[in-house]
Write a protein that holds these residues in place. Structure first.
Motif, short mmCIF file in Angstrom:
data_model
loop_
_atom_site.label_atom_id
_atom_site.label_comp_id
_atom_site.label_asym_id
_atom_site.label_seq_id
_atom_site.Cartn_x
_atom_site.Cartn_y
_atom_site.Cartn_z
N UNK A 221 42.27 -1.24 -28.76
CA UNK A 221 43.08 -2.40 -29.11
C UNK A 221 43.58 -3.12 -27.87
N UNK A 222 44.02 -2.36 -26.86
CA UNK A 222 44.49 -2.97 -25.60
C UNK A 222 43.37 -3.74 -24.91
N UNK A 223 42.18 -3.16 -24.86
CA UNK A 223 41.04 -3.84 -24.24
C UNK A 223 40.71 -5.13 -24.99
N UNK A 224 40.74 -5.04 -26.32
CA UNK A 224 40.41 -6.20 -27.14
C UNK A 224 41.42 -7.32 -26.93
N UNK A 225 42.70 -6.98 -26.85
CA UNK A 225 43.73 -7.99 -26.64
C UNK A 225 43.63 -8.63 -25.26
N UNK A 226 42.97 -7.94 -24.32
CA UNK A 226 42.74 -8.50 -22.98
C UNK A 226 41.46 -9.33 -22.92
N UNK A 227 40.81 -9.47 -24.07
CA UNK A 227 39.61 -10.30 -24.12
C UNK A 227 38.31 -9.55 -23.92
N UNK A 228 38.37 -8.22 -23.85
CA UNK A 228 37.15 -7.43 -23.68
C UNK A 228 36.47 -7.23 -25.03
N UNK A 229 35.16 -7.48 -25.09
CA UNK A 229 34.38 -7.19 -26.30
C UNK A 229 33.97 -5.72 -26.22
N UNK A 230 34.71 -4.87 -26.91
CA UNK A 230 34.46 -3.43 -26.78
C UNK A 230 33.11 -3.02 -27.35
N UNK A 231 32.56 -3.84 -28.24
CA UNK A 231 31.23 -3.51 -28.78
C UNK A 231 30.14 -3.71 -27.74
N UNK A 232 30.42 -4.53 -26.73
CA UNK A 232 29.49 -4.70 -25.62
C UNK A 232 29.87 -3.81 -24.44
N UNK A 233 31.16 -3.57 -24.30
CA UNK A 233 31.65 -2.75 -23.19
C UNK A 233 31.18 -1.30 -23.32
N UNK A 234 31.18 -0.79 -24.57
CA UNK A 234 30.74 0.58 -24.84
C UNK A 234 29.43 0.58 -25.61
N UNK A 235 28.51 1.39 -25.15
CA UNK A 235 27.26 1.57 -25.89
C UNK A 235 27.55 2.12 -27.27
N UNK A 236 28.49 3.05 -27.34
CA UNK A 236 28.86 3.68 -28.60
C UNK A 236 30.13 4.49 -28.41
N UNK A 237 30.70 4.90 -29.54
CA UNK A 237 31.82 5.84 -29.52
C UNK A 237 31.37 7.11 -30.22
N UNK A 238 31.58 8.24 -29.56
CA UNK A 238 31.29 9.54 -30.17
C UNK A 238 32.64 10.23 -30.37
N UNK A 239 32.98 10.48 -31.62
CA UNK A 239 34.33 10.98 -31.91
C UNK A 239 34.32 12.26 -32.73
N UNK A 240 35.19 13.17 -32.34
CA UNK A 240 35.48 14.35 -33.15
C UNK A 240 36.13 13.89 -34.46
N UNK A 241 36.19 14.78 -35.43
CA UNK A 241 36.84 14.46 -36.70
C UNK A 241 38.25 15.01 -36.74
N UNK A 242 38.42 16.29 -36.47
CA UNK A 242 39.74 16.91 -36.53
C UNK A 242 40.51 16.64 -35.24
N UNK A 243 41.56 15.83 -35.31
CA UNK A 243 42.36 15.54 -34.12
C UNK A 243 43.81 15.26 -34.52
N UNK A 244 44.76 15.67 -33.69
CA UNK A 244 46.17 15.37 -33.99
C UNK A 244 46.44 13.88 -33.92
N UNK A 245 47.43 13.46 -34.67
CA UNK A 245 47.91 12.07 -34.73
C UNK A 245 47.00 11.15 -35.53
N UNK A 246 45.69 11.16 -35.25
CA UNK A 246 44.76 10.35 -36.04
C UNK A 246 43.39 11.02 -36.00
N UNK A 247 42.83 11.32 -37.18
CA UNK A 247 41.53 11.98 -37.21
C UNK A 247 40.39 10.97 -37.03
N UNK A 248 39.20 11.50 -36.86
CA UNK A 248 38.04 10.65 -36.60
C UNK A 248 37.66 9.77 -37.76
#
Length: 313
Positions: A221-248
């Motif tokens: 969200x911070x990158x996006x608000x700074x004008x960064x297109x995160x879909x181009x900045x990152x090839x992909x996101x690889x995320x775990x499912x079980x995580x504290x605060x917010x799951x995958x």
């Protein structure tokens, strides 16, 4: 106890929406620990064990359960606590669980109950305790602190895994192309983050890591608000499912709901049952699911993504 035995398998079908159910258990002290019910196949009284030659005394032997021969790991000893005396084994319980494509039975002193909670109530361990510990999360319930063990760290210490990618996948051509790309990896387990980072950097790709879904969302969200297109900045996101605060699952769903980043390529990477995740991947809009942990499988998903992008140029 009978209620737990009767309902564990049914509970594993729970649809996750930043919520989880924990099976609470105890070791040699009054401290209560938790394990996600999604990972639990069944709970049973410890049967007679077959002794086997082993490198670590934490493996107490093999249990013969429903036609399978399953190694039994004394969780107390695995985390540096006193082991269960041989004469007390049959008064203990086994939590049969699946982690990283491996079925194991965790030997525990007692099994308490199943607790329904939310990932946003689960917190990372306090930084003051340092990094040399086996905790992946903690949370308070009824005035008591419940600890969630980092089973991936425990298993990595007992069964060290390779992280290097085979030369058949990490070719010179692949490494040349991969060096142009950047991947976001999200996982609350430090051992899992390190495994992913080492494997992906073996391809020559740049890696950024976050230790839970909330941290990843805030960064995107911070990158996006700074004008960064995160879909181009990152090839992909690889995320775990079980995580504290917010799951995958929740992280993937929130990204899909945000038009600024909804085209991001998302792969969920977990030690949870692959069969269950087939439907959940579709539900939250992720692009794929990858079972933990095989460096060639991980690299293969990344290489396939790079090739698809390169073919469009």
């Amino acid at each position: 106890m009978s209620g737990i035995l009767d309902t564990v398998n049914l509970r594993t079908q729970m649809v996750g929406q930043n919520r989880l159910e924990l099976l609470l258990f105890g070791l040699e002290t009054e401290q209560i620990y938790g394990i996600n019910v999604f990972k639990v196949r069944e709970v049973l009284q410890c049967p007679a064990l077959t002794e086997v030659p082993r490198l670590t005394t934490a493996i107490k032997g093999m249990a013969h359960i429903r036609g399978e021969t399953i190694p039994v790991l004394d969780l107390s000893e695995a985390i540096g606590r006193p082991s269960v005396p041989k004469e007390e084994l049959q008064r203990c319980f086994l939590i049969v669980a699946e982690y990283n494509k491996r079925t194991l039975a965790f030997l525990v002193r007692k099994v308490d109950r199943i607790l329904n909670t939310h990932w946003d109530q689960i917190m990372a361990p306090p930084a003051e305790i340092g990094v040399e510990n086996y905790l992946t999360a903690v949370f308070e319930h009824d005035g008591k602190l419940i600890e969630i063990l980092d089973v991936e760290q425990i298993l990595a210490d007992l069964y060290p895994m390779r992280t290097n990618v085979s030369e058949e996948i990490a070719t010179k051509e692949v490494k040349t192309k991969a060096s142009e790309y950047h991947i976001l990896c999200v996982d609350d387990s430090s051992v899992a983050r390190n495994q992913m980072q080492r494997s992906l950097e073996d391809l020559g790709i740049k890696v950024t890591t976050c230790n839970n879904g909330r941290a990843a969302w805030n960064m995107l969200n911070d990158l996006t608000e700074k004008g960064v297109d995160v879909t181009q900045h990152f090839l992909m996101m690889i995320s775990d499912i079980e995580m504290p605060e917010m799951d995958g699952y929740t992280l993937a769903a929130m990204i899909r709901e945000d038009t600024r980043m909804d085209k991001m390529h998302i792969v969920l990477h977990s030690s949870l049952s692959g069969g269950f995740n087939v439907s959940m991947v579709k539900k939250v809009g992720a692009d794929g699911f990858l079972a933990k942990f095989n460096p060639d499988d991980l690299a293969g998903v990344v290489v396939d993504r790079i090739r698809k992008i390169e073919s469009r140029r």
